[in-house]
Design a protein around this motif. Sequence first.
Motif, PDB file in Angstrom:
ATOM      1  N   TYR A 100      -3.698 -15.047 -15.325  1.00  0.00           N
ATOM      2  CA  TYR A 100      -2.305 -15.064 -14.879  1.00  0.00           C
ATOM      3  C   TYR A 100      -1.879 -13.651 -14.482  1.00  0.00           C
ATOM      4  O   TYR A 100      -1.162 -13.453 -13.498  1.00  0.00           O
ATOM      5  CB  TYR A 100      -1.381 -15.577 -15.988  1.00  0.00           C
ATOM      6  N   GLY A 101      -2.310 -12.670 -15.268  1.00  0.00           N
ATOM      7  CA  GLY A 101      -1.969 -11.282 -14.973  1.00  0.00           C
ATOM      8  C   GLY A 101      -2.564 -10.807 -13.660  1.00  0.00           C
ATOM      9  O   GLY A 101      -1.907 -10.100 -12.880  1.00  0.00           O
ATOM     10  N   VAL A 102      -3.810 -11.191 -13.394  1.00  0.00           N
ATOM     11  CA  VAL A 102      -4.442 -10.827 -12.124  1.00  0.00           C
ATOM     12  C   VAL A 102      -3.670 -11.441 -10.954  1.00  0.00           C
ATOM     13  O   VAL A 102      -3.465 -10.793  -9.915  1.00  0.00           O
ATOM     14  CB  VAL A 102      -5.913 -11.290 -12.090  1.00  0.00           C
ATOM     15  N   ALA A 103      -3.209 -12.674 -11.124  1.00  0.00           N
ATOM     16  CA  ALA A 103      -2.459 -13.348 -10.056  1.00  0.00           C
ATOM     17  C   ALA A 103      -1.183 -12.597  -9.703  1.00  0.00           C
ATOM     18  O   ALA A 103      -0.779 -12.547  -8.535  1.00  0.00           O
ATOM     19  CB  ALA A 103      -2.125 -14.779 -10.481  1.00  0.00           C
ATOM     20  N   VAL A 104      -0.536 -11.995 -10.700  1.00  0.00           N
ATOM     21  CA  VAL A 104       0.691 -11.229 -10.443  1.00  0.00           C
ATOM     22  C   VAL A 104       0.372  -9.833  -9.913  1.00  0.00           C
ATOM     23  O   VAL A 104       1.051  -9.329  -9.010  1.00  0.00           O
ATOM     24  CB  VAL A 104       1.531 -11.130 -11.736  1.00  0.00           C
ATOM     25  N   LEU A 105      -0.658  -9.212 -10.459  1.00  0.00           N
ATOM     26  CA  LEU A 105      -0.964  -7.824 -10.108  1.00  0.00           C
ATOM     27  C   LEU A 105      -1.625  -7.670  -8.748  1.00  0.00           C
ATOM     28  O   LEU A 105      -1.445  -6.634  -8.089  1.00  0.00           O
ATOM     29  CB  LEU A 105      -1.869  -7.204 -11.183  1.00  0.00           C
ATOM     30  N   LEU A 106      -2.398  -8.651  -8.321  1.00  0.00           N
ATOM     31  CA  LEU A 106      -3.115  -8.524  -7.046  1.00  0.00           C
ATOM     32  C   LEU A 106      -2.171  -8.235  -5.878  1.00  0.00           C
ATOM     33  O   LEU A 106      -2.378  -7.259  -5.149  1.00  0.00           O
ATOM     34  CB  LEU A 106      -3.947  -9.776  -6.781  1.00  0.00           C
ATOM     35  N   PRO A 107      -1.108  -9.026  -5.663  1.00  0.00           N
ATOM     36  CA  PRO A 107      -0.203  -8.686  -4.557  1.00  0.00           C
ATOM     37  C   PRO A 107       0.522  -7.368  -4.781  1.00  0.00           C
ATOM     38  O   PRO A 107       0.891  -6.687  -3.814  1.00  0.00           O
ATOM     39  CB  PRO A 107       0.776  -9.871  -4.521  1.00  0.00           C
ATOM     40  N   ALA A 108       0.734  -6.977  -6.047  1.00  0.00           N
ATOM     41  CA  ALA A 108       1.381  -5.693  -6.324  1.00  0.00           C
ATOM     42  C   ALA A 108       0.484  -4.535  -5.906  1.00  0.00           C
ATOM     43  O   ALA A 108       0.957  -3.549  -5.324  1.00  0.00           O
ATOM     44  CB  ALA A 108       1.733  -5.588  -7.806  1.00  0.00           C
ATOM     45  N   VAL A 109      -0.815  -4.644  -6.202  1.00  0.00           N
ATOM     46  CA  VAL A 109      -1.751  -3.592  -5.813  1.00  0.00           C
ATOM     47  C   VAL A 109      -1.855  -3.493  -4.295  1.00  0.00           C
ATOM     48  O   VAL A 109      -1.786  -2.403  -3.712  1.00  0.00           O
ATOM     49  CB  VAL A 109      -3.143  -3.838  -6.438  1.00  0.00           C
ATOM     50  N   VAL A 110      -2.004  -4.656  -3.645  1.00  0.00           N
ATOM     51  CA  VAL A 110      -2.106  -4.663  -2.183  1.00  0.00           C
ATOM     52  C   VAL A 110      -0.815  -4.145  -1.558  1.00  0.00           C
ATOM     53  O   VAL A 110      -0.832  -3.327  -0.626  1.00  0.00           O
ATOM     54  CB  VAL A 110      -2.425  -6.088  -1.676  1.00  0.00           C
ATOM     55  N   GLY A 111       0.322  -4.588  -2.069  1.00  0.00           N
ATOM     56  CA  GLY A 111       1.600  -4.118  -1.545  1.00  0.00           C
ATOM     57  C   GLY A 111       1.802  -2.631  -1.765  1.00  0.00           C
ATOM     58  O   GLY A 111       2.346  -1.932  -0.903  1.00  0.00           O
ATOM     59  N   GLY A 112       1.371  -2.134  -2.921  1.00  0.00           N
ATOM     60  CA  GLY A 112       1.502  -0.709  -3.199  1.00  0.00           C
ATOM     61  C   GLY A 112       0.672   0.140  -2.258  1.00  0.00           C
ATOM     62  O   GLY A 112       1.134   1.160  -1.741  1.00  0.00           O
ATOM     63  N   LEU A 113      -0.559  -0.279  -2.014  1.00  0.00           N
ATOM     64  CA  LEU A 113      -1.420   0.465  -1.094  1.00  0.00           C
ATOM     65  C   LEU A 113      -0.924   0.351   0.348  1.00  0.00           C
ATOM     66  O   LEU A 113      -1.036   1.305   1.131  1.00  0.00           O
ATOM     67  CB  LEU A 113      -2.858  -0.045  -1.204  1.00  0.00           C
ATOM     68  N   ASP A 114      -0.352  -0.798   0.692  1.00  0.00           N
ATOM     69  CA  ASP A 114       0.204  -0.953   2.036  1.00  0.00           C
ATOM     70  C   ASP A 114       1.449  -0.103   2.241  1.00  0.00           C
ATOM     71  O   ASP A 114       1.834   0.178   3.387  1.00  0.00           O
ATOM     72  CB  ASP A 114       0.548  -2.424   2.299  1.00  0.00           C
ATOM     73  N   SER A 115       2.088   0.287   1.131  1.00  0.00           N
ATOM     74  CA  SER A 115       3.307   1.093   1.247  1.00  0.00           C
ATOM     75  C   SER A 115       3.021   2.560   1.556  1.00  0.00           C
ATOM     76  O   SER A 115       3.949   3.322   1.837  1.00  0.00           O
ATOM     77  CB  SER A 115       4.126   0.997  -0.046  1.00  0.00           C
TER      78      SER A 115
END
Length: 226
Positions: A100-115
Amino acid sequence: MGDGPPSLWEWIGRNWDTGRAGSIKDLLIDHLTMSLVPILFALIVALPLGLACVRWRWLYQPASGLMNVVYALPSLPVFMLLISVTGLSQTTVIIPLAFYGVAVLLPAVVGGLDSVPDHVRQSAVAMGFSPLRRLLAVELPIAVPVVLAGLRVVAVSSISLVSVGALIGQGGLGGLFTRAYQNPFMPPVIVGIVLIVLLALIADGLLVLAQRVLTPWVRVRKGAAS
């Protein structure tokens, strides 16, 4: 002392550390273990997976879709399915919470790097930074606020969801709720709720503090703006 039921504080004093399994202290330690391990596992998995998704864009949609399906699975049936593999152990609770944690963190990591602004990357390349050095010194620090925002959600949800494991005998402080259900008595419910909320607030506060420490330039920028 009367013959009636004990007060809240009397009940806490009697049950904080009884020297036997099921004391408040033991349940609190179990709750912390089953909360923190999934958070760490999720971070360890989501970071490289997110980096891979940024590097190979075709990977993000299937990975994100799979994680969304996992996140949509209700926790209790998943616990029940895992019992046949991991038994009535803390692992049965930790594994689903980690995913469940990976499911939440994955878009956060991708979004952070895209920022990370493209001109910042280009400047790092022009300065001769290797890809690894650019990642560690430039991209990840800029992505920290977004990643930690996701990690805060993971921490709070993990701390709360652990209590569901009490239905299979592995719920940490959730055991206080089942105890109160079996023998209607309010102090266990009050203590369980208060301790879970306190754990969530402390975890969230520590992550906010970590963000302030890891991103000092944000405070400098705000100070300059004011």
